[in-house]
Enzyme design. Structure first.
Site: not given
Length: 171
Positions: A67-68, A86, A119-122
């Site tokens: 993930h970026p 997006e 850090f990953v979050i929707c």
């Protein structure tokens, strides 16, 4: 496309269409293809989640590392995947004020330094204010907690991306 069309896809087409529902992890789509036929969108989503759950902890961290950074270099240079671009734009990550951008960059580096993955979050379920709040708060978590939390966020992202690709019979 509906689930019948999904089930009829050859592996290469399935991977081309679903290869980024888990960010930059087409191998997951390739592995899940063999679980066909899927009874529903929910069954496809479950197959994706079960594959992720079956991975070792280092495998799960590998997914997180794909993930970026939010509002990071890839967004600035235009190298994000279409989906991530997006999603980040929808959350306002492409229109941060200077102070917000500086804080985001600092917190992203702190987070990656502490946990070894981004850090990953929707983003589709959050706005920039909540993302900054969550990033700051989650920097305080333990590694195992954050790995599990990140994977849950990956699953949310996957669910929303699948919903945008597969039609359901619900009206």
């Amino acid at each position: 496309m509906d689930i019948t069309a999904v089930n009829a896809l050859p592996c290469e087409d399935f991977v081309n269409i679903f290869g980024n529902v888990i960010e930059k992890c087409p191998i997951i789509a390739a592995a899940v293809w063999s679980k066909r036929p899927f009874d529903s969108l929910a069954a496809l989503e479950t197959a994706m989640s079960e594959f992720i759950d079956s991975l070792s902890e280092s495998g799960k961290e590998g997914i997180l590392r794909c993930h970026p950074d939010l509002a990071g270099r890839d967004l600035q240079t235009g190298t994000l995947t279409q989906e991530s671009r997006e999603e980040q734009a929808g959350a306002g990550m492409d229109s941060l004020e200077t102070a917000e951008a500086s804080r985001m960059a600092r917190l992203n580096e702190e987070y990656k330094g502490r946990f070894g993955f981004p850090f990953v979050i929707c983003a589709r379920m959050n706005d920039k204010a909540n993302i900054l709040l969550q990033l700051s708060a989650r920097c305080q978590n333990e590694r195992a907690v954050e790995r599990a939390r990140g994977i849950e966020e990956v699953k949310k992202i996957c669910r929303l991306r699948l919903q945008s690709l597969v039609l359901t019979n619900k009206l």
